[in-house]
Design a protein around this motif. Structure first.
Motif, PDB file in Angstrom:
ATOM      1  N   UNK A  79     -44.491  41.704  17.637  1.00  0.00           N
ATOM      2  CA  UNK A  79     -45.064  41.956  19.093  1.00  0.00           C
ATOM      3  C   UNK A  79     -45.698  43.189  19.344  1.00  0.00           C
ATOM      4  N   UNK A  80     -44.608  44.144  19.096  1.00  0.00           N
ATOM      5  CA  UNK A  80     -45.321  45.936  19.934  1.00  0.00           C
ATOM      6  C   UNK A  80     -46.225  46.436  18.131  1.00  0.00           C
ATOM      7  N   UNK A  81     -45.156  46.203  17.180  1.00  0.00           N
ATOM      8  CA  UNK A  81     -45.248  46.696  15.714  1.00  0.00           C
ATOM      9  C   UNK A  81     -44.507  47.763  15.307  1.00  0.00           C
ATOM     10  N   UNK A  82     -43.336  48.356  17.026  1.00  0.00           N
ATOM     11  CA  UNK A  82     -42.945  49.531  16.618  1.00  0.00           C
ATOM     12  C   UNK A  82     -42.010  49.440  15.773  1.00  0.00           C
ATOM     13  N   UNK A  83     -40.957  50.192  15.424  1.00  0.00           N
ATOM     14  CA  UNK A  83     -39.876  50.182  13.899  1.00  0.00           C
ATOM     15  C   UNK A  83     -38.737  50.167  15.269  1.00  0.00           C
ATOM     16  N   UNK A  84     -38.334  49.070  15.259  1.00  0.00           N
ATOM     17  CA  UNK A  84     -36.456  49.072  15.529  1.00  0.00           C
ATOM     18  C   UNK A  84     -35.321  48.868  14.954  1.00  0.00           C
ATOM     19  N   UNK A  85     -33.997  49.499  15.532  1.00  0.00           N
ATOM     20  CA  UNK A  85     -32.935  48.901  14.810  1.00  0.00           C
ATOM     21  C   UNK A  85     -32.312  47.497  14.931  1.00  0.00           C
ATOM     22  N   UNK A  86     -31.983  46.681  14.070  1.00  0.00           N
ATOM     23  CA  UNK A  86     -31.164  45.437  14.123  1.00  0.00           C
ATOM     24  C   UNK A  86     -29.945  45.239  13.489  1.00  0.00           C
ATOM     25  N   UNK A  87     -29.289  44.160  13.678  1.00  0.00           N
ATOM     26  CA  UNK A  87     -28.445  44.025  13.069  1.00  0.00           C
ATOM     27  C   UNK A  87     -28.767  42.145  12.561  1.00  0.00           C
ATOM     28  N   UNK A  88     -28.494  42.390  11.024  1.00  0.00           N
ATOM     29  CA  UNK A  88     -28.987  40.699  10.808  1.00  0.00           C
ATOM     30  C   UNK A  88     -28.287  40.634   9.879  1.00  0.00           C
ATOM     31  N   UNK A  89     -27.546  39.601   9.931  1.00  0.00           N
ATOM     32  CA  UNK A  89     -26.860  38.800   8.883  1.00  0.00           C
ATOM     33  C   UNK A  89     -27.838  38.329   7.466  1.00  0.00           C
ATOM     34  N   UNK A  90     -27.129  38.490   6.556  1.00  0.00           N
ATOM     35  CA  UNK A  90     -27.738  38.208   5.264  1.00  0.00           C
ATOM     36  C   UNK A  90     -26.769  37.087   4.610  1.00  0.00           C
ATOM     37  N   UNK A  91     -27.689  36.167   3.686  1.00  0.00           N
ATOM     38  CA  UNK A  91     -27.120  34.858   2.929  1.00  0.00           C
ATOM     39  C   UNK A  91     -27.741  34.526   1.415  1.00  0.00           C
ATOM     40  N   UNK A  92     -27.028  35.287   0.288  1.00  0.00           N
ATOM     41  CA  UNK A  92     -27.461  34.557  -1.121  1.00  0.00           C
ATOM     42  C   UNK A  92     -26.724  33.642  -1.253  1.00  0.00           C
ATOM     43  N   UNK A  93     -27.973  33.023  -2.529  1.00  0.00           N
ATOM     44  CA  UNK A  93     -27.658  31.270  -2.662  1.00  0.00           C
ATOM     45  C   UNK A  93     -28.630  31.336  -3.472  1.00  0.00           C
ATOM     46  N   UNK A  94     -27.740  31.360  -4.706  1.00  0.00           N
ATOM     47  CA  UNK A  94     -28.271  31.102  -6.547  1.00  0.00           C
ATOM     48  C   UNK A  94     -27.438  28.844  -6.787  1.00  0.00           C
ATOM     49  N   UNK A  95     -28.269  27.517  -6.775  1.00  0.00           N
ATOM     50  CA  UNK A  95     -27.677  26.966  -6.964  1.00  0.00           C
ATOM     51  C   UNK A  95     -26.346  27.021  -6.495  1.00  0.00           C
ATOM     52  N   UNK A  96     -25.159  26.401  -6.673  1.00  0.00           N
ATOM     53  CA  UNK A  96     -24.032  26.413  -5.755  1.00  0.00           C
ATOM     54  C   UNK A  96     -23.335  27.905  -5.349  1.00  0.00           C
ATOM     55  N   UNK A  97     -23.437  28.997  -5.902  1.00  0.00           N
ATOM     56  CA  UNK A  97     -23.267  29.651  -5.355  1.00  0.00           C
ATOM     57  C   UNK A  97     -23.835  30.449  -4.277  1.00  0.00           C
ATOM     58  N   UNK A  98     -23.229  30.889  -3.093  1.00  0.00           N
ATOM     59  CA  UNK A  98     -23.155  31.928  -2.366  1.00  0.00           C
ATOM     60  C   UNK A  98     -22.189  32.730  -2.084  1.00  0.00           C
ATOM     61  N   UNK A  99     -22.816  33.546  -0.897  1.00  0.00           N
ATOM     62  CA  UNK A  99     -22.525  35.241  -0.540  1.00  0.00           C
ATOM     63  C   UNK A  99     -22.959  35.494   0.976  1.00  0.00           C
ATOM     64  N   UNK A 100     -22.291  36.192   1.096  1.00  0.00           N
ATOM     65  CA  UNK A 100     -23.156  36.996   2.750  1.00  0.00           C
ATOM     66  C   UNK A 100     -22.634  38.188   3.251  1.00  0.00           C
ATOM     67  N   UNK A 101     -23.146  39.201   4.309  1.00  0.00           N
ATOM     68  CA  UNK A 101     -22.904  40.149   4.725  1.00  0.00           C
ATOM     69  C   UNK A 101     -23.516  39.986   5.885  1.00  0.00           C
ATOM     70  N   UNK A 102     -23.457  41.615   6.695  1.00  0.00           N
ATOM     71  CA  UNK A 102     -24.077  41.943   7.768  1.00  0.00           C
ATOM     72  C   UNK A 102     -24.275  43.134   7.375  1.00  0.00           C
ATOM     73  N   UNK A 103     -25.777  43.311   7.931  1.00  0.00           N
ATOM     74  CA  UNK A 103     -26.366  44.734   7.608  1.00  0.00           C
ATOM     75  C   UNK A 103     -27.356  45.504   8.873  1.00  0.00           C
ATOM     76  N   UNK A 104     -27.212  46.718   8.534  1.00  0.00           N
ATOM     77  CA  UNK A 104     -27.798  47.347   9.522  1.00  0.00           C
ATOM     78  C   UNK A 104     -29.204  47.998   9.522  1.00  0.00           C
ATOM     79  N   UNK A 105     -30.662  48.403   9.614  1.00  0.00           N
ATOM     80  CA  UNK A 105     -31.123  48.393   9.588  1.00  0.00           C
ATOM     81  C   UNK A 105     -31.780  49.218  10.325  1.00  0.00           C
ATOM     82  N   UNK A 106     -32.127  51.145  10.286  1.00  0.00           N
ATOM     83  CA  UNK A 106     -32.445  51.572  11.248  1.00  0.00           C
ATOM     84  C   UNK A 106     -33.587  52.444  10.614  1.00  0.00           C
ATOM     85  N   UNK A 107     -34.459  52.774  11.756  1.00  0.00           N
ATOM     86  CA  UNK A 107     -35.981  53.086  11.369  1.00  0.00           C
ATOM     87  C   UNK A 107     -35.545  54.433  10.676  1.00  0.00           C
ATOM     88  N   UNK A 108     -36.710  54.134   9.608  1.00  0.00           N
ATOM     89  CA  UNK A 108     -36.890  55.381   8.813  1.00  0.00           C
ATOM     90  C   UNK A 108     -36.118  55.665   8.281  1.00  0.00           C
TER      91      UNK A 108
END
Length: 119
Positions: A79-108
């Motif tokens: 909405x505002x276009x401002x850089x925000x700090x967020x915590x995201x779930x991340x899932x990766x998949x290729x065929x039947x193989x899967x994995x997950x992690x949680x990441x934190x994105x910090x502005x700059x």
């Protein structure tokens, strides 16, 4: 006269220094490297960055790894276009193989994380 001139120059210097020092931070970036069980990089893996929420607070982005097994995501408020700090779930998949992690994105900042996928 000298005091008036000195005061004007001093005020101009302070105003210039205050206005040029601050700028909005750039959006933060996360770079994910996807590895398989043998620690080989996985190309064309589907990587989903997500966070539950309502309205503009909901994040759900899917990207695919490049030939080096890496994918990047930069976040700013839609909405505002401002850089925000967020915590995201991340899932990766290729065929039947899967994995997950949680990441934190910090502005700059650019952060690197690794996700290992298993069948």
């Amino acid at each position: 006269m000298r005091i008036l001139l000195f005061t004007a120059v001093l005020l101009a210097a302070i105003t210039t220094s205050l206005s040029s020092c601050y700028s909005e931070p750039e959006p933060g970036t996360i770079t994910i490297t996807v590895l398989d069980a043998q620690d080989f990089r996985v190309s064309e893996a589907e990587v989903r960055f997500f966070q539950s929420g309502n309205g503009s607070g909901q994040i759900d982005v899917t990207r695919y790894t490049n030939t080096e097994g890496e994918v990047s995501y930069s976040h700013s408020d839609p909405v505002s276009g401002l850089a925000l700090e967020v915590v995201l779930n991340v899932s990766a998949t290729r065929g039947a193989a899967t994995g997950q992690t949680v990441v934190r994105i910090i502005p700059g900042e650019t952060t690197r994380e690794t996700v290992t996928i298993y069948e």
